[in-house]
Motif scaffolding. Structure first.
Motif, PDB file in Angstrom:
ATOM      1  N   TYR A   1      61.570  12.936  56.665  1.00 44.69           N
ATOM      2  CA  TYR A   1      60.219  13.085  57.192  1.00 44.69           C
ATOM      3  C   TYR A   1      59.815  14.537  57.435  1.00 44.69           C
ATOM      4  N   SER A   2      60.780  15.425  57.510  1.00 40.46           N
ATOM      5  CA  SER A   2      60.476  16.794  57.907  1.00 40.46           C
ATOM      6  C   SER A   2      59.673  17.522  56.840  1.00 40.46           C
TER       7      SER A   2
ATOM      8  N   PHE B   1      62.069   5.846  70.522  1.00 39.50           N
ATOM      9  CA  PHE B   1      62.302   6.274  69.144  1.00 39.50           C
ATOM     10  C   PHE B   1      61.808   7.711  69.003  1.00 39.50           C
ATOM     11  N   GLU B   2      62.737   8.627  68.766  1.00 41.25           N
ATOM     12  CA  GLU B   2      62.403  10.059  68.688  1.00 41.25           C
ATOM     13  C   GLU B   2      62.508  10.532  67.252  1.00 41.25           C
ATOM     14  N   ASN B   3      61.548  11.392  66.840  1.00 38.21           N
ATOM     15  CA  ASN B   3      61.626  11.930  65.481  1.00 38.21           C
ATOM     16  C   ASN B   3      60.738  13.161  65.332  1.00 38.21           C
ATOM     17  N   VAL B   4      60.733  13.726  64.133  1.00 34.73           N
ATOM     18  CA  VAL B   4      59.956  14.932  63.865  1.00 34.73           C
ATOM     19  C   VAL B   4      58.486  14.576  63.642  1.00 34.73           C
ATOM     20  N   LEU B   5      57.614  15.581  63.793  1.00 34.44           N
ATOM     21  CA  LEU B   5      56.186  15.354  63.617  1.00 34.44           C
ATOM     22  C   LEU B   5      55.841  14.946  62.193  1.00 34.44           C
ATOM     23  N   GLY B   6      56.679  15.365  61.233  1.00 33.12           N
ATOM     24  CA  GLY B   6      56.402  15.052  59.839  1.00 33.12           C
ATOM     25  C   GLY B   6      56.356  13.566  59.544  1.00 33.12           C
ATOM     26  N   LEU B   7      56.950  12.747  60.423  1.00 30.71           N
ATOM     27  CA  LEU B   7      56.903  11.300  60.241  1.00 30.71           C
ATOM     28  C   LEU B   7      55.459  10.798  60.212  1.00 30.71           C
ATOM     29  N   ILE B   8      54.588  11.435  60.992  1.00 27.03           N
ATOM     30  CA  ILE B   8      53.198  10.992  61.082  1.00 27.03           C
ATOM     31  C   ILE B   8      52.457  11.205  59.766  1.00 27.03           C
ATOM     32  N   THR B   9      52.810  12.284  59.048  1.00 30.25           N
ATOM     33  CA  THR B   9      52.071  12.636  57.833  1.00 30.25           C
ATOM     34  C   THR B   9      52.785  12.281  56.534  1.00 30.25           C
TER      35      THR B   9
ATOM     36  N   GLY C   1      50.760   9.421  55.772  1.00 29.82           N
ATOM     37  CA  GLY C   1      50.724   8.560  56.953  1.00 29.82           C
ATOM     38  C   GLY C   1      51.154   7.130  56.711  1.00 29.82           C
ATOM     39  N   GLU C   2      51.504   6.802  55.462  1.00 23.88           N
ATOM     40  CA  GLU C   2      51.826   5.405  55.133  1.00 23.88           C
ATOM     41  C   GLU C   2      53.095   4.926  55.821  1.00 23.88           C
ATOM     42  N   PHE C   3      54.145   5.781  55.838  1.00 23.64           N
ATOM     43  CA  PHE C   3      55.403   5.382  56.469  1.00 23.64           C
ATOM     44  C   PHE C   3      55.202   5.091  57.954  1.00 23.64           C
TER      45      PHE C   3
ATOM     46  N   ASN D   1      53.225   1.852  58.522  1.00 18.24           N
ATOM     47  CA  ASN D   1      54.057   0.679  58.261  1.00 18.24           C
ATOM     48  C   ASN D   1      55.097   0.476  59.361  1.00 18.24           C
ATOM     49  N   MET D   2      55.628   1.576  59.870  1.00 16.55           N
ATOM     50  CA  MET D   2      56.631   1.485  60.919  1.00 16.55           C
ATOM     51  C   MET D   2      56.043   0.879  62.193  1.00 16.55           C
ATOM     52  N   LYS D   3      54.885   1.373  62.599  1.00 18.56           N
ATOM     53  CA  LYS D   3      54.237   0.837  63.805  1.00 18.56           C
ATOM     54  C   LYS D   3      53.930  -0.656  63.647  1.00 18.56           C
ATOM     55  N   ALA D   4      53.441  -1.027  62.471  1.00 15.70           N
ATOM     56  CA  ALA D   4      53.120  -2.435  62.214  1.00 15.70           C
ATOM     57  C   ALA D   4      54.377  -3.298  62.256  1.00 15.70           C
ATOM     58  N   TYR D   5      55.470  -2.752  61.750  1.00 19.64           N
ATOM     59  CA  TYR D   5      56.735  -3.490  61.725  1.00 19.64           C
ATOM     60  C   TYR D   5      57.241  -3.749  63.134  1.00 19.64           C
ATOM     61  N   PHE D   6      57.192  -2.730  63.993  1.00 19.40           N
ATOM     62  CA  PHE D   6      57.640  -2.903  65.373  1.00 19.40           C
ATOM     63  C   PHE D   6      56.762  -3.933  66.106  1.00 19.40           C
TER      64      PHE D   6
END
Length: 406
Positions: free
Chosen positions: A120-121, A158-166, A170-172, A175-180
């Motif tokens: 994601y970075s 759930f901790e991660n880098v800011l790049g996860l958002i973009t 933004g698709e990942f 999809n992740m938020k919807a999955y949770f």
């Protein structure tokens, strides 16, 4: 509250939760050296509760070998709770079995952790020809979710880098938020900067918190502190080092500082471990001198500025700041795992000791206390430190989770 730490690394996130009074059931981590670090730290916490830290201090000073230390002061509960397996695929079934055998009747209230962030970075995507789109680590959040399904914790962090958002436009993240949500959790997130919690480092991270849909709570508002401390506060009491100096145990050069005292980084004894500097070749040392000299004059070294004889590649448009001095007059730039490969991005800011940061200096910048010992040698320690969540930031998150009273 009882918690499981996934993708634990050296345990920076876990350290914060333990300090806040949470009880670790299990840590799951694929790196063997990090698992040894976790075991060592868990024994520290056990001995601390028993008011018997002398054996621990003997061990980290090399006066007691690891086998004897583990055998005499560890126990089966500790060693069994650190699970050295990668998360995903067939391993999950075995991980579930090992966790369930630890304390079969114990509820899991909380799951914490963040999958490896390279996929994601922004840096990782820039360096990969496919922008990391084909990297399997993009989908590790689904493996994380399998633990939520298995243990049904009240809350997860759930901790991660800011790049996860973009990532992938933004698709990942979408999809992740919807999955949770699909597996039964309300979620919310914020961007937090470790510097807002006393860490002397500019390190922004995505902090996503989920809670069961039948629990009526809201995403917490974090209490930020004014952080006017400078990096000088965590460097000046340590011994002057030469490149490649290998003394694992050293005395402090001077008394503690207000920062080290306020945030409990000094451990109260008269020695410090792992203040170890990596060796450098003559070319790198010459470049470091140029970079430090420019820093002292208020300037930054850009790769094109180097004399031709010191350049090793023709690309003068990408990664221009690959040689970077840490800012002793302010906060450090983000500490990353690449420090395990070379020290070019973390040059010590003093012409009297031309080198990159030591293991202990890097650990302090990440807010690890001096009594935190990293197993596996210098390179392994740097990698663990660079990948970690700063314990001070983790503790602030943990305190807010505790306040939810669920």
């Amino acid at each position: 509250m009882n918690f499981i730490d996934l993708f634990s690394g050296a345990g920076g996130l876990s350290e914060g939760f333990i300090r806040a009074g949470f009880n670790p059931i299990a840590h799951v981590e694929m790196d063997n050296h990090a698992c040894n670090t976790l075991e060592t730290r868990l024994i520290f916490h056990k001995l601390e509760k028993e008011d018997n830290l002398r054996p621990y201090y003997n061990y980290i000073q090399g006066k007691l070998d690891r086998e004897s230390f583990i055998k005499k002061y560890g126990d089966k509960e500790i060693t069994s709770s650190v699970i050295n397996l990668s998360i995903g695929g067939k391993n999950n079934k075995e991980i579930f079995r090992l966790i369930n055998n630890l304390k079969p009747d114990l509820n899991v209230d909380l799951i914490i952790g963040g999958p490896p962030c390279q996929a994601y970075s922004l840096i990782g995507r820039a360096r990969d020809k496919d922008s990391m789109l084909n990297d399997s680590r993009n989908y590790l959040y689904k493996e994380y979710a399998k633990f939520l399904i298995e243990y049904k914790p009240k809350v997860f962090v759930f901790e991660n880098v800011l790049g996860l958002i973009t990532a992938k436009k933004g698709e990942f993240f979408k999809n992740m938020k919807a999955y949770f949500k699909r597996i039964g959790y309300e979620i919310d997130y914020s961007i937090q900067n470790s510097a807002d919690y006393g860490v002397l480092q500019k390190r922004k991270r995505l902090i996503l918190i989920g809670w069961k849909k039948d629990i009526e709570i809201e995403y917490p508002v974090f209490d930020k502190i004014e952080n006017n401390w400078t990096l000088d506060e965590i460097l000046k009491d340590l011994k002057i080092l030469k490149p490649g100096e290998k003394n694992n145990v050293t005395k402090y050069k001077s008394k503690t500082t207000k920062y080290l005292e306020s945030f409990k980084l000094r451990n109260g004894v008269d020695f410090v471990t792992q203040h170890i500097a990596r060796p450098h070749n003559e070319r790198d040392l010459e470049i470091y001198k140029i970079a430090i000299d420019k820093f002292i004059k208020g300037k930054k070294l850009k790769y094109p500025d180097l004399p031709k004889r010191l350049k090793t590649h023709k690309n003068e448009k990408s990664f221009l700041d690959r040689f970077k001095v840490v800012n002793i007059n302010g906060h450090s730039h983000t500490m990353v795992a690449h420090i395990a490969k070379d020290g070019h991005h973390y040059i010590y800011p003093d012409l009297k000791q031309v080198r990159s940061l030591s293991v202990r200096e890097a650990a302090r910048i990440q807010s690890f206390p001096d009594d935190f010992y990293f197993e596996g040698g210098r390179t392994a320690a740097f990698r663990q430190i660079g990948n970690a969540v700063p314990p001070l930031m983790a503790e602030a998150i943990a305190n807010k989770i505790a306040e939810l009273n669920i």
